[in-house]
Structure formats: structure tokens, C-alpha cells
Design an enzyme around this catalytic site. Structure first.
Site, PDB file in Angstrom:
ATOM      1  N   HIS A 159       0.685  -1.201   0.063  1.00  0.00           N
ATOM      2  CA  HIS A 159      -0.039   0.181  -0.111  1.00  0.00           C
ATOM      3  C   HIS A 159       0.840   1.231   0.142  1.00  0.00           C
ATOM      4  O   HIS A 159       1.801   1.271   0.850  1.00  0.00           O
ATOM      5  CB  HIS A 159      -0.833  -0.043   1.137  1.00  0.00           C
ATOM      6  CG  HIS A 159      -2.049  -1.033   1.141  1.00  0.00           C
ATOM      7  ND1 HIS A 159      -3.051  -0.710   0.331  1.00  0.00           N
ATOM      8  CD2 HIS A 159      -2.163  -2.240   1.754  1.00  0.00           C
ATOM      9  CE1 HIS A 159      -3.745  -1.955   0.487  1.00  0.00           C
ATOM     10  NE2 HIS A 159      -3.327  -2.743   1.429  1.00  0.00           N
ATOM     11  N   CYS A 201      -0.693   1.980  -4.740  1.00  0.00           N
ATOM     12  CA  CYS A 201      -1.274   3.361  -5.392  1.00  0.00           C
ATOM     13  C   CYS A 201      -0.292   4.206  -5.585  1.00  0.00           C
ATOM     14  O   CYS A 201       0.799   4.338  -4.609  1.00  0.00           O
ATOM     15  CB  CYS A 201      -2.269   3.446  -4.451  1.00  0.00           C
ATOM     16  SG  CYS A 201      -3.626   2.312  -4.202  1.00  0.00           S
TER      17      CYS A 201
END
Length: 349
Positions: A159, A201
């Protein structure tokens, strides 16, 4: 003696000739496009914990299996996994991890060598690994023993956000720290060329501060974009793999050790219509044309070999006789390395 003006002019001409290949002989240009590396290393990192991040472990294990299939040995792969999904209490298939709902291949397998596991996967240990500053007592298998002749693949998944990647949901590595670590690698002659690959991301933010030579980078999403997962397995209630890594694997599964597929082709594996996010590429620091770089320069470890099923006399008088004897041998049949595909043909449709 030359005055300063003449020296400056000569330096300018040399600089232009070095960058404008149209001024150079064709044979020289072709030679410059070939790799000069002597060995390959891979650093593969899953930075996420917890069952709902199952896909990140599947991501890194799938890339691990691909580079092993293409020739990089475990002794030259550093595998960092922040959580042991194979032994998680919620896993209905103990000791197994899959990257697709068909459960075709257990990517955890019987021969996975995890070098850093669980709470060993930290920002400090990752930076120490890259820069060669491992602590006293660190096992040889946990060290990146690359040199000036090494092509190094770094793959990160987890992440992230604008300028950072989370480790263990408790700390972060920033884009500046990554850039500093790679710069130290260059200054300490720890790589010849480096391929930086990240699936998270806002992944492109992680390579923005790179300044080191001979670095090629690809990211699953641009700044401001999320990287999305591919599909869920309803039987275990989690996503199986991320979109970018899924399509990267679809490409890698079609590559054989002596393939002529290129890094340039690989950089185009996930168009926005299937990835949803926009894949970012940075190649201004890289000296070669990616479309002339074999993908096995980073994802494999191939040496020129001559396979023979005939007897060779190794007691010849001198080296020249031996070389001539080998040159006259012709293999009786072609050999091909075959491994079970990670994805079934039906699943890829």
C-alpha cells in the site's frame, strides 16, 4: 598548448558524439545496445501484513516463481514477505497460496526460500540490504552480494501514497529514501543496470526523485491514481492478485529462457483499458533503448551454452584442440525448459 576555448569546444564535440548515435559507426551502436552484465539479482518485496492483503503476497510469490523459471537461482534472489499467508489461521488451504481463483498453481510451492519474513521486513532492513550495510551476523543468504557487473531487479508491492510505501502498516519508506539508497548502490558499484518495478497506489511517485544512472523504472499507477486488484476468490473472501502484476505475469508466462521478447514490450503490458490505472515509465536515466533490451537481461540469468548429447574428449593435448572438438559437436535434438504455467489458458481468456 591548447587554450581553454579549444578544450571546451573539444569537450562539447565529444559530448554530442557520445549522445548522438547517428554520428557513430553502426557496429559500435549495436555493441553499445548489448548488455555488459555478468550476473543477475532480484530483490522482491511484499510490504503488507494481514489477511485482507493476501493479493500482495500472491503478487511477490508470482514474480519470484517467474524469475526462478527464467534462470535466476535462489542464491541470487532476496525474498521479503511481511506476512505468512500460507500459514494464516484464516487460510482454508494450509501451506498454499494461489494467484487466481482457479487455484491452478500453488505459488508458495515446496521450494520457496523466504529470506526476510514477518517483522524482519522493515524499512531499515530493506535499505541496509540495498546499500550493503547489513548488521553483523546477517546470514549470507540475506545479503545482496551484487557488484558492478550485476543487473538488479527490484520489485515492490503493498500500500502506498504520494511519495511513500507503507511497511507493515507501521512505517513508511519515502521516495527520497529510495533514491538515496539506489544512489549509494551506484556509488558503491553494486549494480550495472537496475530495473525498478512497483505495484501500489500512486506508484510513479516512488521513482520521481531518482537521479542515479542506468535505472529503468515502471509503476502500476501515476500520482493521484489507485492501483486496483484483479479478481476475488469468493471461497476465501479476498482478492487474489493486483491488476498490473496479473498482466505482467500473463506476459512473463509466454517468455522462454532464450526468448527475444524485450523490456520495451514488457513496459506496455497493461494498457489503461485493462489496468484501469495508467502505467508510469521512467527511462531518462537509462542508456539503452528498452526495445533492444532482452527481457531476460533482468528477469533471467542466461549464459551462452552449447548442449550436446555426444561424448567429448576432455583429455586432449591443449586448449585449442578442445575448443575445436566442441565446435564440431552438434546436438541431436533441441532441448526446451518446460514448467507448469501459472495461469490456465482458459483463465486468461
Amino acid at each position: 598548448m591548447f587554450n581553454k576555448g579549444i578544450l571546451l569546444l573539444l569537450a562539447l564535440i565529444y559530448s554530442c558524439a557520445a549522445h548522438d548515435t547517428s554520428m557513430l559507426p553502426e557496429a559500435y551502436v549495436d555493441a553499445a545496445q548489448r548488455s555488459t552484465h555478468t550476473n543477475n539479482w532480484a530483490v522482491l518485496v511484499d510490504a503488507s501484513r494481514f489477511w485482507f492483503n493476501y493479493r500482495h503476497v500472491a503478487n511477490v510469490l508470482s514474480i519470484y516463481r517467474s524469475v526462478k523459471r527464467l534462470g535466476i537461482p535462489d542464491s541470487q534472489i532476496i525474498l521479503m514477505i511481511a506476512d505468512d499467508m500460507a500459514c494464516n489461521a484464516r487460510n482454508p488451504r494450509p501451506g498454499q497460496v494461489y494467484n487466481n481463483a482457479n487455484q491452478h498453481i500453488n505459488v508458495y510451492g515446496d521450494d520457496v526460500e523466504v529470506d526476510y519474513r514477518g517483522y524482519e521486513v522493515t524499512v531499515e532492513n530493506f535499505v541496509r540490504l540495498l546499500t550493503g550495510r547489513t548488521q553483523n551476523g546477517t546470514a549470507r543468504s540475506k545479503k545482496l552480494l551484487s557488484d558492478a557487473g550485476s543487473n538488479v531487479l527490484i520489485y515492490l508491492t503493498g500500500h502506498g501514497g504520494d511519495g511513500f510505501l507503507k511497511f507493515q502498516d507501521s512505517e513508511e519508506i519515502t521516495s527520497q529514501e529510495l533514491a538515496d539508497g539506489i544512489q549509494q548502490m551506484w556509488e558503491k558499484k553494486r549494480y550495472n543496470e537496475l530495473f525498478f518495478m512497483v505495484d501500489t497506489c500512486q506508484a510513479a511517485s516512488l521513482y520521481e526523485k531518482f537521479t542515479s544512472p542506468n535505472v529503468l523504472a515502471v509503476a502500476s499507477s501515476l500520482v493521484g491514481e489507485d492501483s486496483l486488484s484483479h479478481h476475488v476468490d469468493a471461497s476465501i473472501g479476498v482478492y487474489m492478485i493486483d491488476r498490473y502484476t496479473y498482466y505482467a505475469l500473463e506476459f512473463l508466462e509466454k517468455v522462454q529462457p532464450f526468448s527475444k521478447r524485450t523490456i520495451g514490450e514488457f513496459l506496455q503490458v497493461c494498457p489503461k483499458r485493462v489496468c484501469i490505472s495508467t502505467v508510469g515509465v521512467r527511462k531518462d536515466l537509462y542508456r539503452r533503448d528498452p526495445h533492444k533490451v532482452p527481457i531476460t537481461d533482468f528477469f533471467g540469468a542466461i549464459r551462452p551454452t552449447h548442449v550436446s548429447t555426444d561424448r567429448i574428449n576432455v583429455t586432449l593435448a591443449n586448449e585449442e584442440d578442445f575448443v575445436n572438438a566442441v565446435a564440431n559437436v552438434r546436438p541431436k535434438k533441441q532441448f526446451k525448459i518446460v514448467m507448469e504455467p501459472q495461469f490456465t489458458a482458459a483463465f486468461l481468456k
